[in-house]
Design a protein around this motif. Structure first.
Motif, PDB file in Angstrom:
ATOM      1  N   THR A 188       0.819  -1.212   0.000  1.00  0.00           N
ATOM      2  CA  THR A 188       0.000   0.000   0.000  1.00  0.00           C
ATOM      3  C   THR A 188       0.854   1.264   0.000  1.00  0.00           C
ATOM      4  O   THR A 188       2.039   1.234   0.327  1.00  0.00           O
ATOM      5  CB  THR A 188      -0.908   0.029   1.248  1.00  0.00           C
ATOM      6  N   VAL A 242      -5.221   1.234   0.154  1.00  0.00           N
ATOM      7  CA  VAL A 242      -5.694   0.436  -0.977  1.00  0.00           C
ATOM      8  C   VAL A 242      -4.583  -0.462  -1.516  1.00  0.00           C
ATOM      9  O   VAL A 242      -3.463  -0.015  -1.763  1.00  0.00           O
ATOM     10  CB  VAL A 242      -6.211   1.350  -2.110  1.00  0.00           C
ATOM     11  N   VAL A 287      -9.491  -3.132  -0.333  1.00  0.00           N
ATOM     12  CA  VAL A 287      -9.034  -2.859   1.023  1.00  0.00           C
ATOM     13  C   VAL A 287      -9.363  -4.072   1.889  1.00  0.00           C
ATOM     14  O   VAL A 287     -10.159  -4.937   1.505  1.00  0.00           O
ATOM     15  CB  VAL A 287      -9.702  -1.601   1.610  1.00  0.00           C
ATOM     16  N   LEU A 330     -12.958  -0.746   7.984  1.00  0.00           N
ATOM     17  CA  LEU A 330     -11.556  -1.091   7.691  1.00  0.00           C
ATOM     18  C   LEU A 330     -10.903  -1.780   8.890  1.00  0.00           C
ATOM     19  O   LEU A 330     -11.098  -1.391  10.046  1.00  0.00           O
ATOM     20  CB  LEU A 330     -10.772   0.172   7.325  1.00  0.00           C
ATOM     21  N   TYR A 342      -3.584  -3.629   8.897  1.00  0.00           N
ATOM     22  CA  TYR A 342      -2.591  -2.744   8.279  1.00  0.00           C
ATOM     23  C   TYR A 342      -1.403  -2.496   9.200  1.00  0.00           C
ATOM     24  O   TYR A 342      -0.258  -2.398   8.745  1.00  0.00           O
ATOM     25  CB  TYR A 342      -3.248  -1.426   7.870  1.00  0.00           C
TER      26      TYR A 342
END
Length: 462
Positions: free
Chosen positions: A331, A372, A408, A424, A429
């Motif tokens: 990302t 993304v 995502v 999310l 992440y």
């Protein structure tokens, strides 16, 4: 029209507006022509065709290029070339040797490069199919014990001619001819070890790579005796840590070290092997700061994976090799995080508070536009297994069958950006994008990502 809509739009134009379709096709042809002109691609292909003897649509057939040069020489010498169908592949040659990297954060590292290493090894030790056949005449023995003839050979002389042409091309600024010659010369090693070559013999490529390995290791030993540390090496390059104060004039010192090594090899090859050295080491670049990262979960250095701060014309430029920054499937958050982290490390800044702030901002949704993933479908969607990797699962949600998927990771799993994705998975992440990048360098500082973000000063996971 977008790449995804193009087929249907073209069909529509064909049915409804052929004039507009013609205009579109003409513009497409003009754009392609301009791209060829700007990149010089056609000129490069023509130059490759001229020196290899191959037609433009056959330039990938390097065994045929080898035949084009070698067969006439064989026939004039009254020798019979083998039939390619009679070739029996017995073994494959090893690839380029890699000197084990020593993980660490360094000051003042130079890169020394063997210019055209494999062609110069062929020249120096007369490695050649005919030379191997007549190795009993004026025998030359490589460091690994492979024998060739000092007087009966064709390939070393052809490389000499190509080298001269390349020097001439460089003098007149003909970059495409220079590149075409480089591509041809570098193909010889691989061709002689391939099953499509009538002159295949395992000793030919193995003698080349074995000598290359020996040269790297012996160069490393020489530099060690001169008080230098070789922290990494790969195929034809050595990464050398300069002595204290030598970084102030890195280019001069790098060129001096390369020159001393060239003199060393001229004398040693003459004394030990009775051959003329065609080897040429050159100073390639200088890193004011440099890092070699360890393998994930281990202490051993990771090969073909490093970062450094280059000095180019007085300007600093951060370079990554083999890391997340240069990969397309990470990302934007990860790439920007890596650049900023390494710049801070190279500038000896404390990164702990900064990392905590980045994690805090991720959890608050401050980087939602940078989360993304982009990954291309490499085969038909139906060819993937039902579970499939994340980008395939996301593609199936919108019936996408080709092209690049943008998605995502949510608490429900991968979701294409075209669909609602307000949930999310920030923890994903943090763990999968930030942590691996951080730990690759934090371990060299005696820190870890987990220990920093779980500090009692701040807790962003409540």
């Amino acid at each position: 029209m977008t790449s995804e809509d193009r087929p249907s739009e073209i069909d529509k134009l064909f049915e409804e507006d052929k004039a507009k379709l013609c205009e579109y096709n003409l513009n497409d042809a003009v754009l392609v022509s301009e791209i060829f002109s700007k990149t010089g691609l056609i000129d490069l292909l023509v130059k490759r065709s001229q020196i290899s003897g191959l037609l433009l649509d056959q330039l990938g057939m390097m065994s045929a290029a080898f035949d084009h040069f070698y067969l006439p020489k064989i026939h004039r010498a009254e020798l019979v070339a083998p039939n390619v169908n009679d070739v029996i592949i017995s073994e494959h040659a090893a690839g380029g040797y890699v000197v084990e990297p020593i993980p660490g954060i360094y000051h003042d590292v130079i890169v020394l490069d063997f210019k055209s290493l494999y062609p110069s090894i062929i020249q120096s030790f007369k490695i050649d199919p005919v030379s191997r056949l007549f190795s009993h005449i004026g025998t030359i023995t490589t460091p690994e014990g492979y024998k060739f003839s000092a007087s009966l050979h064709f390939l070393p002389g052809f490389i000499n001619e190509l080298m001269k042409k390349r020097i001439e091309a460089s003098k007149v600024g003909d970059v495409h001819l220079s590149q075409a010659i480089k591509i041809l010369m570098n193909s010889f090693y691989g061709v002689m070890g391939s099953n499509g070559c009538r002159f295949y013999h395992p000793h030919l490529p193995t003698a080349i790579t074995g000598t290359g390995k020996w040269l790297l290791l012996q160069s490393k030993d020489y530099l060690h005796k001169q008080g230098y540390e070789v922290i990494y090496g790969d195929t034809d390059s050595l990464f050398v840590k300069l002595k204290e104060g030598e970084g102030d004039d890195a280019k001069t010192n790098g060129e001096r070290i390369a020159s001393e090594l060239n003199d060393y090899w001229k004398k040693r090859l003459k004394d030990e092997f009775s051959v003329t050295s065609f080897l040429e080491l050159e100073f390639e670049k200088y890193y004011s700061r440099f890092v070699l990262t360890p393998l994930r979960g281990g202490e051993q250095g990771a090969k073909k994976r490093y970062a450094g701060l280059l000095k180019i014309n007085g300007q600093e430029e951060l370079e990554f090799v083999g890391m997340e920054f240069v990969r397309s499937d990470w990302t934007k958050l990860a790439k920007e995080f890596q650049v900023q982290l390494y710049m801070k490390v190279f500038n000896d800044e404390d990164v702990r508070d900064w990392i905590r702030n980045v994690v805090n901002k991720v959890n608050r949704g401050g980087y939602d536009d940078k989360l993304v993933y982009r990954k291309r479908l490499r085969k038909e969607i139906d060819e993937y297994q039902k579970s499939g990797p994340p980008h395939v699962r996301a593609a199936r949600m919108i019936n996408k069958t080709s092209g690049t998927v943008e998605y995502v990771i949510t608490k429900r799993g991968p979701v294409p950006i075209e669909l609602t994705h307000g949930d999310l998975d920030y923890q994903h992440y943090i763990e999968k994008q930030l942590k691996p990048i951080a730990d690759s360098v934090l371990g060299l500082l005696g820190e870890s990502f987990d220990s920093i973000i779980k500090s009692p000063q701040l807790d962003f996971f409540d």
